[in-house]
Scaffold this active site. Structure first.
Site, mmCIF file in Angstrom:
data_model
loop_
_atom_site.group_PDB
_atom_site.id
_atom_site.type_symbol
_atom_site.label_atom_id
_atom_site.label_comp_id
_atom_site.label_asym_id
_atom_site.label_seq_id
_atom_site.Cartn_x
_atom_site.Cartn_y
_atom_site.Cartn_z
ATOM 1 N N ALA A 27 11.888 -45.442 -9.601
ATOM 2 C CA ALA A 27 13.115 -45.968 -9.007
ATOM 3 C C ALA A 27 13.699 -46.952 -10.013
ATOM 4 O O ALA A 27 12.970 -47.512 -10.842
ATOM 5 C CB ALA A 27 12.792 -46.666 -7.696
ATOM 6 N N GLY A 48 8.667 -43.815 -8.377
ATOM 7 C CA GLY A 48 9.535 -42.900 -7.643
ATOM 8 C C GLY A 48 9.646 -41.532 -8.311
ATOM 9 O O GLY A 48 9.902 -40.532 -7.633
ATOM 10 N N GLU A 86 6.721 -39.704 -7.111
ATOM 11 C CA GLU A 86 6.938 -39.400 -5.692
ATOM 12 C C GLU A 86 7.948 -38.267 -5.506
ATOM 13 O O GLU A 86 7.798 -37.437 -4.612
ATOM 14 C CB GLU A 86 7.405 -40.667 -4.968
ATOM 15 C CG GLU A 86 6.294 -41.704 -4.911
ATOM 16 C CD GLU A 86 6.771 -43.051 -4.408
ATOM 17 O OE1 GLU A 86 7.684 -43.632 -5.045
ATOM 18 O OE2 GLU A 86 6.250 -43.527 -3.397
ATOM 19 N N GLU A 90 3.714 -49.198 -9.189
ATOM 20 C CA GLU A 90 4.442 -50.220 -8.425
ATOM 21 C C GLU A 90 3.674 -51.526 -8.288
ATOM 22 O O GLU A 90 4.263 -52.596 -8.218
ATOM 23 C CB GLU A 90 4.795 -49.681 -7.035
ATOM 24 C CG GLU A 90 5.859 -48.584 -7.016
ATOM 25 C CD GLU A 90 5.302 -47.182 -7.167
ATOM 26 O OE1 GLU A 90 4.109 -47.026 -7.532
ATOM 27 O OE2 GLU A 90 6.054 -46.226 -6.922
HETATM 28 C C1 HXC Z 1 15.083 -49.053 -14.737
HETATM 29 C C2 HXC Z 1 14.052 -48.272 -16.624
HETATM 30 C C3 HXC Z 1 12.965 -47.806 -15.855
HETATM 31 C C4 HXC Z 1 13.010 -47.995 -14.436
HETATM 32 C C5 HXC Z 1 12.570 -47.351 -17.909
HETATM 33 N N1 HXC Z 1 13.764 -47.965 -17.883
HETATM 34 N N2 HXC Z 1 12.060 -47.238 -16.691
HETATM 35 N N3 HXC Z 1 15.101 -48.877 -16.049
HETATM 36 N N4 HXC Z 1 14.092 -48.635 -13.937
HETATM 37 N N5 HXC Z 1 12.058 -47.559 -13.635
HETATM 38 C C6 HXC Z 1 14.642 -48.284 -19.018
HETATM 39 C C7 HXC Z 1 14.108 -49.440 -19.810
HETATM 40 O O1 HXC Z 1 14.468 -50.650 -19.182
HETATM 41 C C8 HXC Z 1 14.806 -49.243 -21.115
HETATM 42 O O2 HXC Z 1 16.140 -49.680 -21.012
HETATM 43 C C9 HXC Z 1 14.840 -47.723 -21.255
HETATM 44 O O3 HXC Z 1 14.666 -47.221 -19.948
HETATM 45 C C10 HXC Z 1 13.742 -47.194 -22.126
HETATM 46 O O4 HXC Z 1 12.519 -47.688 -21.645
HETATM 47 P P1 HXC Z 1 11.449 -48.437 -22.586
HETATM 48 O O5 HXC Z 1 10.611 -49.265 -21.704
HETATM 49 O O6 HXC Z 1 12.132 -49.099 -23.728
HETATM 50 O O7 HXC Z 1 10.635 -47.188 -23.136
HETATM 51 P P2 HXC Z 1 9.089 -47.132 -23.557
HETATM 52 O O8 HXC Z 1 8.715 -48.361 -24.334
HETATM 53 O O9 HXC Z 1 8.893 -45.791 -24.156
HETATM 54 O O10 HXC Z 1 8.287 -47.224 -22.172
HETATM 55 C C11 HXC Z 1 8.396 -46.179 -21.227
HETATM 56 C C12 HXC Z 1 7.790 -46.604 -19.885
HETATM 57 C C13 HXC Z 1 8.439 -47.956 -19.440
HETATM 58 C C14 HXC Z 1 6.270 -46.810 -20.038
HETATM 59 C C15 HXC Z 1 8.031 -45.504 -18.885
HETATM 60 O O11 HXC Z 1 9.850 -47.812 -19.510
HETATM 61 C C16 HXC Z 1 8.096 -48.349 -18.055
HETATM 62 O O12 HXC Z 1 7.008 -48.880 -17.809
HETATM 63 N N6 HXC Z 1 9.006 -48.175 -17.119
HETATM 64 C C17 HXC Z 1 8.836 -48.591 -15.742
HETATM 65 C C18 HXC Z 1 7.896 -47.680 -15.039
HETATM 66 C C19 HXC Z 1 7.692 -48.123 -13.624
HETATM 67 O O13 HXC Z 1 7.214 -49.235 -13.347
HETATM 68 N N7 HXC Z 1 8.099 -47.274 -12.690
HETATM 69 C C20 HXC Z 1 7.980 -47.573 -11.299
HETATM 70 C C21 HXC Z 1 9.232 -48.202 -10.867
HETATM 71 S S1 HXC Z 1 9.052 -48.831 -9.278
HETATM 72 P P3 HXC Z 1 16.758 -50.765 -22.012
HETATM 73 O O14 HXC Z 1 18.143 -50.983 -21.461
HETATM 74 O O15 HXC Z 1 15.867 -51.944 -21.946
HETATM 75 O O16 HXC Z 1 16.729 -50.065 -23.330
HETATM 76 C C22 HXC Z 1 9.323 -47.582 -8.303
HETATM 77 C C23 HXC Z 1 9.371 -48.048 -6.929
HETATM 78 C C24 HXC Z 1 8.983 -46.967 -6.065
HETATM 79 O O17 HXC Z 1 9.476 -46.461 -8.659
HETATM 80 C C25 HXC Z 1 9.367 -47.299 -4.745
HETATM 81 C C26 HXC Z 1 9.774 -46.077 -4.111
HETATM 82 C C27 HXC Z 1 10.545 -45.186 -4.944
#
Ligand code: HXC
Length: 261
Positions: free
Chosen positions: A68, A111, A114, A134
């Protein structure tokens, strides 16, 4: 008259097959509200399009969806989330009665994982990564991950994934039974999903709908009830033309020409 989408690409690359490609590459396909609105609209269009028999959802080679959209969620208050029933619209995907295949390359986190778990079949490319991270953000899965992952892989594995937030690589995902098939290349994964979708789209749509319905009932009911339900649906198919067409074609050694009735 295809609607213009900003966050997804919609295509019909094979006979009877609808393809949705998540397309927010700069955010690794993070799932925000506009994207999900478009995804739901595209799926609803495929659902009502009689020519479509199966659907594939994919992302990019780097990310199926990295979760998400954290930036969109970060400042939400409880009352905003509760009043709008935040994420409830995501489960519209589960009301689609046509088979949906997820072709997962790269990150399918939070997400994104999911979303994949809401589809019917998951195919994975060589660098697919699943996970429910999460917990690292101070929250928990909110789009069914704690429930669907647990049903799929069992309590101990799901608990470990949800409590640690660690990545599950494609080998492990395959071993756990998250994925139905693994491919050597990202392109192969998408083509493989399209092949399977095309195969399914070539069958009787009424039988396909019934097949998806009965398998899904197994997730929700006891074995005895499920077997009874399956048998009743099976009996019902003898009222269709396609049952006559399919069995006659087998006996006559010809290809069935389905009427989807
Ligand atoms: C918003 C995101 C994002 C996310 C990545 N980006 N994931 N933006 N929401 N979930 C954005 C980053 O901010 C970044 O933007 C760009 O995408 C590239 O990501 P990087 O982190 O620079 O890439 P990398 O170093 O290769 O790392 C990849 C990654 C990391 C390991 C996937 O991005 C990451 O940990 N993302 C979050 C994963 C996560 O926690 N997902 C769960 C979300 S919570 P900028 O502008 O900085 O370049 C969720 C809640 C669920 O899903 C609840 C129900 C749905």
């Amino acid at each position: 008259n295809a609607p213009a989408y900003e966050n997804i690409i919609v295509d019909t690359p094979r006979p009877g097959v609808g393809l949705v490609t998540l397309n927010r590459p700069k955010a690794l396909n993070a799932l925000n509200s506009p994207l999900f609105k478009e995804l739901n609209a595209a799926l609803a269009n495929f659902q009502s399009d009689a020519s479509i028999g199966a659907i594939v959802i994919t992302g990019s080679n780097r990310a199926f969806a990295a979760g998400a959209d954290i930036k969109e969620m970060a400042s939400k208050t409880f009352s905003e989330a509760y009043n709008a029933d935040f994420l409830a619209t995501w489960s519209q995907l589960t009301t689609i009665t046509k088979p949906i295949i997820a072709a997962v390359n790269g990150f399918a986190l939070g997400g994104g994982c999911e979303l994949a778990l809401m589809t019917d079949i998951i195919y994975a490319g060589p660098k697919a990564v699943f996970g429910q991270p999460e917990i690292k953000l101070g929250v928990i899965p909110g789009a069914g991950g704690s429930q669907r992952l647990t049903k799929l892989v069992g309590k101990s594995r799901a608990m470990e994934a949800v409590l640690t937030g660690r990545n599950i690589d494609v080998e492990e995902a395959e071993k756990w039974g998250i994925t139905a098939k693994r491919f050597d290349t990202p392109e192969g994964c998408v083509e493989g999903a399209l092949d399977t979708a095309e195969l399914i789209a070539g069958y009787s749509k009424i039988a396909v709908k019934a097949a998806k319905e009965v398998v899904n009932v197994s997730e929700e009911t006891s074995l005895a009830e499920g077997v009874r339900f399956e048998r009743r649906v099976f009996h019902g198919l003898f009222a269709t033309q396609d049952q006559k067409i399919g069995m006659k074609a087998f006996v006559e050694k010809v290809k069935p020409e389905w009427k989807h009735e």
